[in-house]
Design a protein around this motif. Structure first.
Motif, short mmCIF file in Angstrom:
data_model
loop_
_atom_site.label_atom_id
_atom_site.label_comp_id
_atom_site.label_asym_id
_atom_site.label_seq_id
_atom_site.Cartn_x
_atom_site.Cartn_y
_atom_site.Cartn_z
N LEU A 241 0.83 -1.21 0.00
CA LEU A 241 0.00 0.00 0.00
C LEU A 241 0.86 1.26 0.00
O LEU A 241 0.56 2.24 -0.69
CB LEU A 241 -0.93 -0.01 1.22
CG LEU A 241 -2.11 -0.97 1.15
CD1 LEU A 241 -2.70 -1.20 2.53
CD2 LEU A 241 -3.17 -0.44 0.20
N ASN A 242 1.94 1.23 0.76
CA ASN A 242 2.85 2.38 0.78
C ASN A 242 3.52 2.58 -0.58
O ASN A 242 3.66 3.71 -1.05
CB ASN A 242 3.92 2.19 1.86
CG ASN A 242 4.88 3.36 1.91
OD1 ASN A 242 4.52 4.49 2.22
ND2 ASN A 242 6.15 3.10 1.58
N GLU A 243 3.92 1.49 -1.21
CA GLU A 243 4.53 1.59 -2.53
C GLU A 243 3.55 2.18 -3.54
O GLU A 243 3.92 3.04 -4.36
CB GLU A 243 4.99 0.20 -3.01
CG GLU A 243 6.09 -0.43 -2.18
CD GLU A 243 7.46 0.17 -2.45
OE1 GLU A 243 7.56 1.08 -3.29
OE2 GLU A 243 8.43 -0.28 -1.81
N ALA A 264 -2.36 2.10 4.35
CA ALA A 264 -1.08 1.54 4.77
C ALA A 264 -0.83 1.80 6.25
O ALA A 264 -0.38 0.91 6.98
CB ALA A 264 0.06 2.14 3.94
N ARG A 265 -1.15 3.01 6.70
CA ARG A 265 -0.95 3.33 8.12
C ARG A 265 -1.84 2.45 9.00
O ARG A 265 -1.41 1.98 10.06
CB ARG A 265 -1.25 4.81 8.39
CG ARG A 265 -1.10 5.18 9.86
CD ARG A 265 -1.15 6.66 10.12
NE ARG A 265 -2.39 7.28 9.73
CZ ARG A 265 -2.72 8.54 10.03
NH1 ARG A 265 -1.86 9.30 10.68
NH2 ARG A 265 -3.86 9.04 9.63
N ALA A 266 -3.07 2.21 8.56
CA ALA A 266 -3.99 1.38 9.34
C ALA A 266 -3.51 -0.07 9.40
O ALA A 266 -3.71 -0.76 10.41
CB ALA A 266 -5.39 1.44 8.74
N ALA A 267 -2.84 -0.52 8.34
CA ALA A 267 -2.40 -1.91 8.28
C ALA A 267 -1.05 -2.14 8.95
O ALA A 267 -0.73 -3.27 9.33
CB ALA A 267 -2.33 -2.37 6.82
N ALA A 268 -0.26 -1.08 9.09
CA ALA A 268 1.11 -1.22 9.61
C ALA A 268 1.13 -1.41 11.12
O ALA A 268 0.28 -0.88 11.83
CB ALA A 268 1.94 0.00 9.23
#
Length: 356
Positions: A241-243, A264-268
């Motif tokens: 997601l970040n990529e 991405a922040r929610a998944a990290a």
């Protein structure tokens, strides 16, 4: 380097490998409670409290060592490292080494901590011992080479690189790690060839590295296709997601970038979102959402130290202050206009009454 080492340590910490002194539990239930609490604290980024909780869990144990005690010891060593207590982490891993001197993984983990502390000789000795106990392990050699290269010790990592390049790959994972090594050394054509083979053999993680190579080459279309193919399999993968967020930023698709990066922040996991938060700050600024950018910067600074982000945070605070002041001025102007309109209407009414 710290981020990458932390990931490798975490991978090792969760394996059930023999560890320290422990003892038969006096209260298995209480020990489990402290362990669960420690894991929860780690997930929230409170590593110091986590280390204390894991120690309390171990304090419940008396007698011979068991699998649960060993697992907690690994967690505690990782929590100490992540809390910044390098000396404590080294002591913890040294205890594990003393408990089982034939366990290659403990040497590797302690070597990571030594390397992060700048104790290069000790790190190299531990890495050499790990490899001597776990011969021809492609993944281990790749990780060691990668760690040493990031620490500026590429010459010392050459022997591990040679081990990997001498292997004739026989399965998907070996194809992947050969591709990873060629990526690290800048031979993108060879890297892509091995990674595509790994992908064809079912090693999905190869899509992530392929995407990163395409992005480095400026081939955003193929990069996005690789990341999206990976996310069809793992839709909540923070790295992918970040990529995708970075690709959207580069393409000027800022709303899409925000969407990807927020996901991405929610998944990290807490403590592994450093790059994500940095990208989010940029994305929010591009869409003029300075309040969200300020919140992201504040969250970043609560976890990481970065002078550039500190300056950006100060700027964002002034920007928000200016917006609030402007809104206040506009509200005052609106109120004054309303009063003037009311006064004018009242005056007109009085004149009409007088005329009548």
């Amino acid at each position: 380097m710290r981020k990458r080492l932390a990931l490798f340590i975490l991978a090792g910490a969760l394996l059930a490998v023999p560890v320290l002194s422990g003892c038969q539990s006096r209260s298995s239930e209480k020990m489990q409670e402290y362990k669960v609490l420690g894991i929860s604290q780690m997930e929230s980024g409170d590593y110091e409290s986590a280390a204390n909780s894991f120690q309390k869990a171990l304090d419940q144990s008396v007698g011979r060592i068991g699998a649960e005690e060993l697992d907690i010891c690994y967690y505690r060593a990782l929590a100490l490292f992540e809390s910044g207590d390098t000396e404590g982490a080294i002591e913890a891993y040294t205890s594990l080494v003393e408990y089982d001197a034939k366990n290659w993984e403990v040497y590797y983990l302690r070597g990571n901590v030594y390397l992060s502390a700048g104790q290069d000789e000790e790190a190299l000795a531990d890495y050499a011992q790990a490899v001597s106990l776990q011969k021809n392990d492609v993944e281990l050699c790749v990780h060691i080479y990668e760690n040493l290269a990031e620490a500026g010790l590429e010459d010392s990592g050459a022997e591990y690189l040679a081990v990997v390049l001498s292997i004739e790959p026989s399965d998907a994972e070996e194809y992947y790690y050969l591709g990873d090594v060629y990526f690290l050394t800048g031979d993108y054509d060879s890297a892509k060839a091995y990674l595509k083979q790994a992908q064809e053999l079912g090693y999905d993680k190869a899509l992530l590295l392929l995407g990163r190579i395409y992005a480095d080459e400026g081939n955003d279309e193929d990069a996005q296709a690789a990341f999206e193919a990976y996310m069809e399999i793992y839709p909540e993968d923070a790295e992918a997601l970040n990529e995708l967020g970075e690709i959207a930023l580069a393409a000027g698709e800022y709303e899409n970038a925000v969407t990807y990066l927020e996901s991405a922040r929610a998944a990290a996991d807490s403590g592994s979102d450093e790059t994500i938060l940095k990208n989010l700050i940029i994305a929010y600024e591009y869409i003029s959402d300075f309040e969200s950018a300020c919140d992201a910067a504040e969250e970043y600074l609560s976890k990481y130290s970065d002078e550039e982000i500190e300056r950006e945070y100060e700027f964002l605070q002034t920007r928000i202050g200016s917006e609030i002041e402007q809104e206040s001025d506009e509200e005052e102007d609106t109120a004054e206009d309303t009063e003037e309109t009311d006064a004018s209407a009242e005056s007109d009414g009085e004149e009409e009454n007088a005329a009548e």
